[in-house]
Design a protein around this motif. Structure first.
Motif, PDB file in Angstrom:
ATOM      1  N   PRO A   1       0.797  -1.230   0.000  1.00 40.28           N
ATOM      2  CA  PRO A   1       0.000   0.000   0.000  1.00 40.28           C
ATOM      3  C   PRO A   1       0.830   1.280   0.000  1.00 40.28           C
ATOM      4  O   PRO A   1       0.424   2.288  -0.603  1.00 40.28           O
ATOM      5  CB  PRO A   1      -0.823  -0.124   1.292  1.00 40.28           C
ATOM      6  CG  PRO A   1      -0.943  -1.602   1.516  1.00 40.28           C
ATOM      7  CD  PRO A   1       0.363  -2.181   1.051  1.00 40.28           C
ATOM      8  N   LYS A   2       2.001   1.264   0.634  1.00 37.50           N
ATOM      9  CA  LYS A   2       2.830   2.465   0.672  1.00 37.50           C
ATOM     10  C   LYS A   2       3.394   2.838  -0.702  1.00 37.50           C
ATOM     11  O   LYS A   2       3.838   3.968  -0.906  1.00 37.50           O
ATOM     12  CB  LYS A   2       3.983   2.271   1.667  1.00 37.50           C
ATOM     13  CG  LYS A   2       3.541   2.181   3.117  1.00 37.50           C
ATOM     14  CD  LYS A   2       4.734   2.027   4.054  1.00 37.50           C
ATOM     15  CE  LYS A   2       4.295   1.958   5.508  1.00 37.50           C
ATOM     16  NZ  LYS A   2       5.453   1.773   6.431  1.00 37.50           N
ATOM     17  N   ASP A   3       3.381   1.893  -1.624  1.00 36.59           N
ATOM     18  CA  ASP A   3       3.913   2.139  -2.962  1.00 36.59           C
ATOM     19  C   ASP A   3       2.854   2.625  -3.946  1.00 36.59           C
ATOM     20  O   ASP A   3       3.181   2.966  -5.091  1.00 36.59           O
ATOM     21  CB  ASP A   3       4.550   0.854  -3.520  1.00 36.59           C
ATOM     22  CG  ASP A   3       5.683   0.336  -2.661  1.00 36.59           C
ATOM     23  OD1 ASP A   3       6.741   0.988  -2.638  1.00 36.59           O
ATOM     24  OD2 ASP A   3       5.507  -0.714  -2.012  1.00 36.59           O
ATOM     25  N   TYR A   4       1.598   2.649  -3.540  1.00 40.95           N
ATOM     26  CA  TYR A   4       0.504   2.918  -4.479  1.00 40.95           C
ATOM     27  C   TYR A   4       0.674   4.260  -5.197  1.00 40.95           C
ATOM     28  O   TYR A   4       0.567   4.324  -6.435  1.00 40.95           O
ATOM     29  CB  TYR A   4      -0.837   2.874  -3.747  1.00 40.95           C
ATOM     30  CG  TYR A   4      -2.010   3.193  -4.647  1.00 40.95           C
ATOM     31  CD1 TYR A   4      -2.535   2.223  -5.495  1.00 40.95           C
ATOM     32  CD2 TYR A   4      -2.582   4.470  -4.666  1.00 40.95           C
ATOM     33  CE1 TYR A   4      -3.602   2.510  -6.338  1.00 40.95           C
ATOM     34  CE2 TYR A   4      -3.645   4.766  -5.499  1.00 40.95           C
ATOM     35  CZ  TYR A   4      -4.143   3.788  -6.341  1.00 40.95           C
ATOM     36  OH  TYR A   4      -5.191   4.082  -7.177  1.00 40.95           O
ATOM     37  N   ARG A   5       0.905   5.307  -4.470  1.00 42.89           N
ATOM     38  CA  ARG A   5       0.982   6.651  -5.083  1.00 42.89           C
ATOM     39  C   ARG A   5       2.120   6.720  -6.092  1.00 42.89           C
ATOM     40  O   ARG A   5       1.955   7.251  -7.196  1.00 42.89           O
ATOM     41  CB  ARG A   5       1.154   7.713  -3.999  1.00 42.89           C
ATOM     42  CG  ARG A   5       1.126   9.142  -4.533  1.00 42.89           C
ATOM     43  CD  ARG A   5       1.081  10.155  -3.398  1.00 42.89           C
ATOM     44  NE  ARG A   5       1.028  11.511  -3.913  1.00 42.89           N
ATOM     45  CZ  ARG A   5       2.091  12.239  -4.248  1.00 42.89           C
ATOM     46  NH1 ARG A   5       3.310  11.716  -4.097  1.00 42.89           N
ATOM     47  NH2 ARG A   5       1.962  13.473  -4.713  1.00 42.89           N
ATOM     48  N   ARG A   6       3.275   6.171  -5.736  1.00 37.86           N
ATOM     49  CA  ARG A   6       4.413   6.202  -6.659  1.00 37.86           C
ATOM     50  C   ARG A   6       4.144   5.353  -7.900  1.00 37.86           C
ATOM     51  O   ARG A   6       4.578   5.709  -8.997  1.00 37.86           O
ATOM     52  CB  ARG A   6       5.681   5.706  -5.940  1.00 37.86           C
ATOM     53  CG  ARG A   6       6.242   6.703  -4.926  1.00 37.86           C
ATOM     54  CD  ARG A   6       7.596   6.261  -4.401  1.00 37.86           C
ATOM     55  NE  ARG A   6       7.490   5.052  -3.589  1.00 37.86           N
ATOM     56  CZ  ARG A   6       7.268   5.053  -2.281  1.00 37.86           C
ATOM     57  NH1 ARG A   6       7.122   6.204  -1.637  1.00 37.86           N
ATOM     58  NH2 ARG A   6       7.188   3.916  -1.613  1.00 37.86           N
TER      59      ARG A   6
END
Length: 397
Positions: A305-310
């Motif tokens: 989930p922490k990679d979603y925006r990137r």
């Protein structure tokens, strides 16, 4: 009398040959094709899709749940899909994926999803992965008309709908090949270029690690080595060149890379950049969002989930790798693919329901595209990659 006896024997032998030989050949077909359960009627007013993709989806033991989800997310009636499940996978998994494909009504209506009937034993870092890719390319060239070949694993996932992908690629030349590459091999010269390995998967039914030969070889002088990503998007023309090439370069390099560590990360790069006809068709990008471990960057990090925006801001159509049922996949399904569990990604071809998502085929909608924000993001990336200043500067350096 002698002639009549000869003719009778000849006819009898021919009949026996047909009864024995032909069924044997059919039973050993290298590809499983599921026949449509009913005819899919395409309206006379339907337009053909501007471009079509042929996918190879590779999976290993334990990957069936990821494979099913990926196929739902990638499916489109205008494309073609070939599944390769490693020979090492249990028989129950082979049967499960066969039932899944054979029992899906949509797959049956269009008949564009196939399973390799005689799968290969794939060895990590060995040439058997490359052999599987070339095998798939040859089958897809024979059975379907498409514009680009895409190889994915069950650990990949799309960041755009197939309508987005088709729409974005419809504006670029069909001869472009997305192959991330470099001739600056660095540590790979000594760790990849010089060692000699043997892949047991080429001659054994028992899976094991590659074998290392004690003696090393010198670097080649007849061609220049390149390295890069194992994930590519190749034009039909270049795929034909690799399979039935009119020059001997693809076959020469295939023999060389048979004893090369991680050959999928160098074969297509070296072939295309040593070919006068194709080296100017390269786009130096694999169109994947990948984050790597610390140097030497050999293993991709699992995304979450922490990679979603990137991932979204990268404008890339694919990302890897994902563990099974990672929560970020639910967010991609909901916000990007507009897909519900057990359903297909949104597209102009299907019956859409706000409650249940993409449900079934609609004949009058065949050829209809409904690109969304993913298409705009991808077109921005493609325009940047193929723009005149950047395009030539990054080709086969």
């Amino acid at each position: 009398m002698g002639i009549k006896l000869f003719m009778f024997s000849f006819i009898l032998t021919s009949i026996l040959f047909i009864l024995v030989y032909i069924p044997t050949q059919l039973s050993q077909s290298p590809i499983t094709i599921f026949k449509p359960t009913k005819s899919f009627i395409i309206s006379n007013t339907s337009k053909p899709y501007p471009v079509k993709f042929a996918y190879l989806i590779s999976a290993s033991k334990g990957d069936v749940p990821k494979l099913k989800r990926l196929l739902f997310s990638l499916y489109h009636p205008g494309n073609f899909y070939l599944i390769h499940l490693d020979l090492d996978a249990p028989e129950a998994e082979h049967k499960e994926i066969s039932r899944f494909v054979g029992g899906n009504t949509v797959f049956g209506e269009i008949n564009n999803v196939w399973i390799v009937g005689k799968p290969n034993l794939v060895t990590y870092r060995g040439p058997t992965m490359l052999a599987t890719t070339l095998h798939a390319m040859s089958m897809l060239l024979r059975i379907a008309k498409w514009d680009w070949f895409i190889n994915l694993s069950a650990s990949d996932y799309p960041l755009v709908t197939q309508d987005d992908l088709i729409h974005a690629f419809s504006d670029i030349p069909r001869d472009l090949n997305f192959v991330q590459h470099t001739s600056h091999m660095g540590w790979k010269l000594n760790k990849r270029g010089k060692p000699i390995i043997i892949d047991p998967g080429l001659h054994s039914l028992n899976k094991s690690e590659i074998w290392w030969v004690i003696k090393q070889r010198s670097l080649p002088t007849a061609f220049k080595l390149y390295t890069g990503s194992a994930w590519t998007i190749l034009s039909r023309s270049f795929a034909e060149y690799c399979i039935i090439g009119w020059e001997n370069l693809p076959r020469t390099l295939l023999l060389y890379y048979t004893n090369f560590v991680s050959s999928p990360e160098g074969y297509f790069q070296t072939v295309i950049c040593n070919s006068e006809e194709y080296k100017n068709t390269t786009v130096n990008h694999d169109l994947h969002y990948i984050t790597w471990d610390n140097p030497p960057r050999q293993h991709p990090r699992s995304l979450g989930p922490k990679d979603y925006r990137r991932m979204v801001l990268s404008n890339r159509p694919f990302a890897r790798k994902f563990k099974n049922n990672n929560p970020v996949l639910n967010k991609i399904d909901r916000d990007i693919l507009r897909r519900r569990n057990g359903q297909f990604s949104a597209g102009g071809w299907c019956t859409n329901d706000d409650e249940r998502g993409c449900l079934s085929l609609q004949g009058e909608k065949y050829g209809v595209l409904r690109p969304g924000t993913g298409a705009r993001r991808l077109k921005t990336l493609l325009k940047k990659l193929v723009s005149a200043p950047n395009f030539a500067k990054r080709q086969c350096r």
